[in-house]
Design a protein around this motif. Structure first.
Motif, PDB file in Angstrom:
ATOM      1  N   PHE A 179       0.829  -1.199   0.000  1.00  0.00           N
ATOM      2  CA  PHE A 179       0.000   0.000   0.000  1.00  0.00           C
ATOM      3  C   PHE A 179       0.871   1.259   0.000  1.00  0.00           C
ATOM      4  N   SER A 180       1.897   1.276   0.821  1.00  0.00           N
ATOM      5  CA  SER A 180       2.795   2.430   0.885  1.00  0.00           C
ATOM      6  C   SER A 180       3.465   2.678  -0.455  1.00  0.00           C
ATOM      7  N   HIS A 181       3.897   1.601  -1.096  1.00  0.00           N
ATOM      8  CA  HIS A 181       4.548   1.737  -2.402  1.00  0.00           C
ATOM      9  C   HIS A 181       3.608   2.367  -3.427  1.00  0.00           C
ATOM     10  N   TYR A 182       2.422   1.822  -3.573  1.00  0.00           N
ATOM     11  CA  TYR A 182       1.506   2.319  -4.602  1.00  0.00           C
ATOM     12  C   TYR A 182       0.889   3.669  -4.236  1.00  0.00           C
ATOM     13  N   SER A 183       0.846   4.000  -2.965  1.00  0.00           N
ATOM     14  CA  SER A 183       0.350   5.317  -2.555  1.00  0.00           C
ATOM     15  C   SER A 183       1.254   6.434  -3.054  1.00  0.00           C
ATOM     16  N   ASN A 184       2.519   6.125  -3.224  1.00  0.00           N
ATOM     17  CA  ASN A 184       3.479   7.140  -3.666  1.00  0.00           C
ATOM     18  C   ASN A 184       3.201   7.663  -5.070  1.00  0.00           C
ATOM     19  N   PHE A 185       2.384   6.985  -5.827  1.00  0.00           N
ATOM     20  CA  PHE A 185       2.077   7.410  -7.187  1.00  0.00           C
ATOM     21  C   PHE A 185       1.031   8.532  -7.226  1.00  0.00           C
ATOM     22  N   PHE A 186       0.420   8.842  -6.090  1.00  0.00           N
ATOM     23  CA  PHE A 186      -0.659   9.836  -6.043  1.00  0.00           C
ATOM     24  C   PHE A 186      -0.302  10.956  -5.090  1.00  0.00           C
ATOM     25  N   ASP A 187      -0.327  12.194  -5.605  1.00  0.00           N
ATOM     26  CA  ASP A 187      -0.060  13.307  -4.703  1.00  0.00           C
ATOM     27  C   ASP A 187      -1.336  13.680  -3.953  1.00  0.00           C
ATOM     28  N   GLU A 188      -1.175  14.515  -2.941  1.00  0.00           N
ATOM     29  CA  GLU A 188      -2.299  14.845  -2.059  1.00  0.00           C
ATOM     30  C   GLU A 188      -3.436  15.546  -2.798  1.00  0.00           C
ATOM     31  N   PHE A 189      -3.129  16.284  -3.854  1.00  0.00           N
ATOM     32  CA  PHE A 189      -4.165  17.002  -4.596  1.00  0.00           C
ATOM     33  C   PHE A 189      -5.049  16.044  -5.393  1.00  0.00           C
ATOM     34  N   VAL A 190      -4.440  15.017  -5.972  1.00  0.00           N
ATOM     35  CA  VAL A 190      -5.197  14.008  -6.709  1.00  0.00           C
ATOM     36  C   VAL A 190      -6.096  13.238  -5.745  1.00  0.00           C
ATOM     37  N   VAL A 191      -5.534  12.827  -4.616  1.00  0.00           N
ATOM     38  CA  VAL A 191      -6.315  12.085  -3.622  1.00  0.00           C
ATOM     39  C   VAL A 191      -7.476  12.931  -3.130  1.00  0.00           C
ATOM     40  N   GLU A 192      -7.222  14.203  -2.837  1.00  0.00           N
ATOM     41  CA  GLU A 192      -8.279  15.076  -2.335  1.00  0.00           C
ATOM     42  C   GLU A 192      -9.381  15.272  -3.376  1.00  0.00           C
ATOM     43  N   ALA A 193      -9.006  15.397  -4.638  1.00  0.00           N
ATOM     44  CA  ALA A 193     -10.008  15.558  -5.695  1.00  0.00           C
ATOM     45  C   ALA A 193     -10.905  14.321  -5.772  1.00  0.00           C
ATOM     46  N   PHE A 194     -10.328  13.139  -5.706  1.00  0.00           N
ATOM     47  CA  PHE A 194     -11.135  11.926  -5.750  1.00  0.00           C
ATOM     48  C   PHE A 194     -11.919  11.728  -4.460  1.00  0.00           C
ATOM     49  N   ARG A 195     -11.374  12.178  -3.340  1.00  0.00           N
ATOM     50  CA  ARG A 195     -12.097  12.073  -2.065  1.00  0.00           C
ATOM     51  C   ARG A 195     -13.362  12.937  -2.098  1.00  0.00           C
ATOM     52  N   ARG A 196     -13.252  14.146  -2.668  1.00  0.00           N
ATOM     53  CA  ARG A 196     -14.429  15.013  -2.789  1.00  0.00           C
ATOM     54  C   ARG A 196     -15.484  14.357  -3.685  1.00  0.00           C
ATOM     55  N   LYS A 197     -15.052  13.740  -4.777  1.00  0.00           N
ATOM     56  CA  LYS A 197     -16.004  13.058  -5.673  1.00  0.00           C
ATOM     57  C   LYS A 197     -16.671  11.895  -4.952  1.00  0.00           C
ATOM     58  N   HIS A 198     -15.885  11.161  -4.169  1.00  0.00           N
ATOM     59  CA  HIS A 198     -16.437  10.030  -3.421  1.00  0.00           C
ATOM     60  C   HIS A 198     -17.458  10.504  -2.394  1.00  0.00           C
ATOM     61  N   ASP A 199     -17.127  11.573  -1.669  1.00  0.00           N
ATOM     62  CA  ASP A 199     -18.010  12.075  -0.622  1.00  0.00           C
ATOM     63  C   ASP A 199     -19.285  12.700  -1.192  1.00  0.00           C
ATOM     64  N   ALA A 200     -19.216  13.191  -2.426  1.00  0.00           N
ATOM     65  CA  ALA A 200     -20.369  13.873  -3.030  1.00  0.00           C
ATOM     66  C   ALA A 200     -21.483  12.907  -3.410  1.00  0.00           C
ATOM     67  N   ASP A 201     -21.136  11.687  -3.762  1.00  0.00           N
ATOM     68  CA  ASP A 201     -22.155  10.726  -4.208  1.00  0.00           C
ATOM     69  C   ASP A 201     -21.759   9.333  -3.753  1.00  0.00           C
ATOM     70  N   THR A 202     -22.401   8.831  -2.722  1.00  0.00           N
ATOM     71  CA  THR A 202     -22.069   7.512  -2.188  1.00  0.00           C
ATOM     72  C   THR A 202     -23.012   6.418  -2.682  1.00  0.00           C
ATOM     73  N   SER A 203     -23.848   6.748  -3.665  1.00  0.00           N
ATOM     74  CA  SER A 203     -24.757   5.742  -4.211  1.00  0.00           C
ATOM     75  C   SER A 203     -23.985   4.723  -5.052  1.00  0.00           C
ATOM     76  N   PHE A 204     -24.649   3.635  -5.400  1.00  0.00           N
ATOM     77  CA  PHE A 204     -24.020   2.614  -6.231  1.00  0.00           C
ATOM     78  C   PHE A 204     -23.624   3.198  -7.587  1.00  0.00           C
ATOM     79  N   LYS A 205     -24.500   3.991  -8.152  1.00  0.00           N
ATOM     80  CA  LYS A 205     -24.215   4.625  -9.437  1.00  0.00           C
ATOM     81  C   LYS A 205     -23.018   5.577  -9.312  1.00  0.00           C
ATOM     82  N   GLY A 206     -22.963   6.305  -8.215  1.00  0.00           N
ATOM     83  CA  GLY A 206     -21.839   7.191  -7.955  1.00  0.00           C
ATOM     84  C   GLY A 206     -20.536   6.430  -7.794  1.00  0.00           C
TER      85      GLY A 206
END
Length: 83
Positions: A17-44
């Motif tokens: 997990f630590s190895h593959y986490s290094n491929f994503f900077d904090e801005f990319v993770v935060e952008a996807f986290r916002r998308k995840h939090d915005a729609d938690t439905s199956f379709k989302g």
């Protein structure tokens, strides 16, 4: 549902997990986290997974299907959790 086997790793203790986490900077993770939090439905969730798979295939060099699956699952877990 992800078409790859889910990676079973403990976030902070896993070298994989630590190895593959290094491929994503904090801005990319935060952008996807916002998308995840915005729609938690199956379709989302399906839409988020498609975006993650597209992001990984377009922006990250990987050597094998396994690497691709690990990268997709890592970004998915990073987006779903505060690690």
């Amino acid at each position: 549902m992800n078409r790859f086997d889910t990676i079973d790793f403990n976030h902070n203790d896993s070298k994989l997990f630590s190895h593959y986490s290094n491929f994503f900077d904090e801005f990319v993770v935060e952008a996807f986290r916002r998308k995840h939090d915005a729609d938690t439905s199956f379709k989302g969730h399906k839409a988020l997974m498609l975006e993650i798979e597209t992001y990984v295939s377009d922006n990250i060099k990987f050597d094998s299907k396994d690497d691709y699956a690990y990268l997709v699952d890592t970004l998915k877990l990073l987006a779903e959790n505060d690690v």
